[in-house]
Structures are given as structure tokens and as C-alpha cells.
Write an enzyme that holds these catalytic residues in place. Sequence first.
Site, PDB file in Angstrom:
ATOM      1  CB  SER A 169      71.751  31.788  36.392  1.00  0.00           C
ATOM      2  OG  SER A 169      72.114  31.277  35.122  1.00  0.00           O
ATOM      3  CE1 TYR A 218      69.052  35.916  34.193  1.00  0.00           C
ATOM      4  CE2 TYR A 218      70.849  34.498  33.455  1.00  0.00           C
ATOM      5  CZ  TYR A 218      69.645  34.655  34.109  1.00  0.00           C
ATOM      6  OH  TYR A 218      69.030  33.572  34.696  1.00  0.00           O
TER       7      TYR A 218
HETATM    8  P1  NAP Z   1      59.932  32.219  33.604  1.00  0.00           P
HETATM    9  O1  NAP Z   1      59.319  30.948  33.110  1.00  0.00           O
HETATM   10  O2  NAP Z   1      60.120  33.363  32.675  1.00  0.00           O
HETATM   11  O3  NAP Z   1      59.134  32.696  34.891  1.00  0.00           O
HETATM   12  C1  NAP Z   1      59.549  33.845  35.571  1.00  0.00           C
HETATM   13  C2  NAP Z   1      58.581  34.135  36.692  1.00  0.00           C
HETATM   14  O4  NAP Z   1      59.072  35.312  37.357  1.00  0.00           O
HETATM   15  C3  NAP Z   1      57.196  34.433  36.200  1.00  0.00           C
HETATM   16  O5  NAP Z   1      56.266  33.850  37.093  1.00  0.00           O
HETATM   17  C4  NAP Z   1      57.120  35.972  36.282  1.00  0.00           C
HETATM   18  O6  NAP Z   1      55.822  36.477  36.617  1.00  0.00           O
HETATM   19  C5  NAP Z   1      58.032  36.251  37.449  1.00  0.00           C
HETATM   20  N1  NAP Z   1      58.542  37.607  37.423  1.00  0.00           N
HETATM   21  C6  NAP Z   1      59.269  38.218  36.452  1.00  0.00           C
HETATM   22  N2  NAP Z   1      59.538  39.487  36.799  1.00  0.00           N
HETATM   23  C7  NAP Z   1      58.963  39.678  38.014  1.00  0.00           C
HETATM   24  C8  NAP Z   1      58.879  40.779  38.889  1.00  0.00           C
HETATM   25  N3  NAP Z   1      59.430  41.947  38.596  1.00  0.00           N
HETATM   26  N4  NAP Z   1      58.199  40.615  40.063  1.00  0.00           N
HETATM   27  C9  NAP Z   1      57.621  39.432  40.373  1.00  0.00           C
HETATM   28  N5  NAP Z   1      57.659  38.357  39.578  1.00  0.00           N
HETATM   29  C10 NAP Z   1      58.325  38.488  38.403  1.00  0.00           C
HETATM   30  O7  NAP Z   1      61.391  31.932  34.211  1.00  0.00           O
HETATM   31  P2  NAP Z   1      62.050  30.602  34.827  1.00  0.00           P
HETATM   32  O8  NAP Z   1      62.839  29.961  33.765  1.00  0.00           O
HETATM   33  O9  NAP Z   1      61.055  29.838  35.612  1.00  0.00           O
HETATM   34  O10 NAP Z   1      63.109  31.300  35.810  1.00  0.00           O
HETATM   35  C11 NAP Z   1      62.917  31.420  37.206  1.00  0.00           C
HETATM   36  C12 NAP Z   1      64.239  31.857  37.823  1.00  0.00           C
HETATM   37  O11 NAP Z   1      65.247  30.909  37.488  1.00  0.00           O
HETATM   38  C13 NAP Z   1      64.756  33.220  37.326  1.00  0.00           C
HETATM   39  O12 NAP Z   1      65.334  33.904  38.398  1.00  0.00           O
HETATM   40  C14 NAP Z   1      65.807  32.833  36.300  1.00  0.00           C
HETATM   41  O13 NAP Z   1      66.790  33.826  36.149  1.00  0.00           O
HETATM   42  C15 NAP Z   1      66.366  31.573  36.927  1.00  0.00           C
HETATM   43  N6  NAP Z   1      67.041  30.694  35.973  1.00  0.00           N
HETATM   44  C16 NAP Z   1      66.374  30.118  34.942  1.00  0.00           C
HETATM   45  C17 NAP Z   1      67.062  29.304  34.062  1.00  0.00           C
HETATM   46  C18 NAP Z   1      66.402  28.630  32.897  1.00  0.00           C
HETATM   47  O14 NAP Z   1      67.121  28.093  32.020  1.00  0.00           O
HETATM   48  N7  NAP Z   1      65.074  28.601  32.817  1.00  0.00           N
HETATM   49  C19 NAP Z   1      68.438  29.073  34.240  1.00  0.00           C
HETATM   50  C20 NAP Z   1      69.079  29.675  35.300  1.00  0.00           C
HETATM   51  C21 NAP Z   1      68.384  30.479  36.169  1.00  0.00           C
HETATM   52  P3  NAP Z   1      54.751  36.913  35.487  1.00  0.00           P
HETATM   53  O15 NAP Z   1      54.555  35.698  34.643  1.00  0.00           O
HETATM   54  O16 NAP Z   1      53.551  37.269  36.256  1.00  0.00           O
HETATM   55  O17 NAP Z   1      55.376  38.039  34.739  1.00  0.00           O
END
Ligand code: NAP
Length: 249
Positions: free
Chosen positions: A143, A157
Site C-alpha cells: 500500500s 496498518y
Molecule cells: P477488500 O475488498 O476488503 O477484499 C479483501 C479480500 O481479502 C477479501 O476477499 C477477503 O476475503 C480477503 N481476506 C481478508 N482477510 C483474509 C484472511 N485472513 N485470509 C484470506 N483472505 C482474507 O480489500 P481490497 O481493497 O481488495 O484490498 C486487497 C489488498 O489491497 C489488501 O492487501 C489491501 O491492504 C490492499 N490495498 C488496498 C487499497 C484500497 O484502497 N482498496 C489500497 C492499498 C492497498 P473474505 O471476503 O472472504 O473475508
Amino acid sequence: MHGIALITGAGRGIGAAIARRLAAAGYELALNYARDRESAEALAAELRRPERRVLCLQADVADEGQVLSMFERIDAELGPLAALVNNAGIVVPGARLVDMDLARWQRLFNVNVIGALLCSREAARRMSTRLGGRGGAIVNISSRAAQLGSPGLYVDYAASKGALDSLTMGLGRELIEEGIRVNGVRPGIIDTEIHQTSGLDAEQLQVAAAQIPIGRLGRAEEVAEAVAWLLSDAASYIVGATLDVAGGR
Ligand code: NAP
């Protein structure tokens, strides 16, 4: 055909976009999810073809036993892994350090850091040419918070993603001699459901978007594009690097 790719946290958001992009690139897929089985199964049904196997695998990446079982199922039901995307991650509600507790930090680091360590270890045990594997590639989803620090919001985080960046740097250099390329991507603010946890509502997201040099939030597909490129042979000389996908933020 590019072989088999495991994407953790693939049921929705950035992980689901990566799954769609890697399917288009010709990979067969192992889609990991933690709780939301319905979304993961729906995505698998969307992407499955006679020539493309897509397996849904429930596992909490922070749980070693569940991670080991997940990789054993991939071995048995799909075959040798070519790519791993450590995407599963959680964010925490905004808070100042003095109001944070240990349980929050333990869960955050267990998922965001230990999860990536466990999955990378299992992938490396299978991909390493030194151990009889065929090589492969790993991408860690970090991130921009890792470098901005997220003061007053979630420094914990940010620190967990900083650890992931160090892992990318170190593993990239450790594993390249075993035929495994490790790189990372640092998304900025991407329009996904994760912000329901961070506590940023739609209005705050729009304010944040206006402050990004490009003037808008990112799309999950834009992160997926960078991941697909880093996994591909087109990025054959990129090792231990983390690419910002953040609209200039
Ligand atoms: P999201 O929409 O909340 O999706 C997160 C995914 O991770 C979901 O499929 C969830 O599964 C899964 N997950 C959570 N905890 C888990 C665990 N313990 N074991 C296995 N799977 C798990 O998040 P996103 O925005 O797509 O983010 C994806 C990645 O990008 C993350 O690492 C996040 O930190 C990073 N990121 C996101 C942003 C942003 O602005 N969106 C920015 C920077 C970095 P379930 O639904 O089954 O719980």
C-alpha cells in the site's frame, strides 16, 4: 497457458480484479477467500472454462494449518504453482496510537505480514528450482500507506505494509537464484469495499480523491494490470521491486 496462479483474498475487490486479469492472460486459478464463500464461488463460476480450471479455497492466511491444507489441495487438484499473489489483507478503523490495543495489532500483522510469509514459504517450497520446482513469480500487494505512514489514521496498518515491502526486497534477492521473481505493488486509494472497515465514508473518499494528483480514486483493474505485468515474462529483469499504482499520490 501460463500455468497455475494462487491469489489470496480473491473473492472481491482487488483480488477479484487480479483473478479476472490473470484468467484473461491464460492462467488457471486457485482463488482463496476467508469468509465470503458466495462471492468467491460466483467469481469461479464466471471464470471457469473447459480449458481453464478454477478452484475455490477457503483458508485464513494467518492460520498455518489452513495455509498448509490449501497448498496441499492445489498440489492434488491443480498441479505445480507458477504464480502467487499475496493480496489478502485487512485494514483497521482509523485511530490514534494511544487508543490502539494489542489484539488489533496482532490480527493486523498476522493477516498482512504472517499471511504473506506463510504463503510465500509454501509457494517457494514448490517453485524453487533448487528444490526441484520449475521456478515462478510472486507479487505482494502492499500500500502507499507503507511510505506515507498514515499518521492519525492507522500507523499500524502502514507499518504492516512497510514490513511487506521489506519482505519483497529481501525475498526478491533471496529467491531469484532459485528461479522465483518476487515483486510488489503499492496501490493508492482504490475504490473497493475495504473502506467500509477503514471508516472512510463516501464523502471522505471523494475528499481524498480530490487530493490525489490524478484527481480520482483508482480502480481495482488498474492494480490488476500492474500485477499481471510483474508476473509476466515482460518483467523478466524486475526483481525485488515495488511499483506504485497510486495516481501520483
Ligand atoms: P477488500 O475488498 O476488503 O477484499 C479483501 C479480500 O481479502 C477479501 O476477499 C477477503 O476475503 C480477503 N481476506 C481478508 N482477510 C483474509 C484472511 N485472513 N485470509 C484470506 N483472505 C482474507 O480489500 P481490497 O481493497 O481488495 O484490498 C486487497 C489488498 O489491497 C489488501 O492487501 C489491501 O491492504 C490492499 N490495498 C488496498 C487499497 C484500497 O484502497 N482498496 C489500497 C492499498 C492497498 P473474505 O471476503 O472472504 O473475508
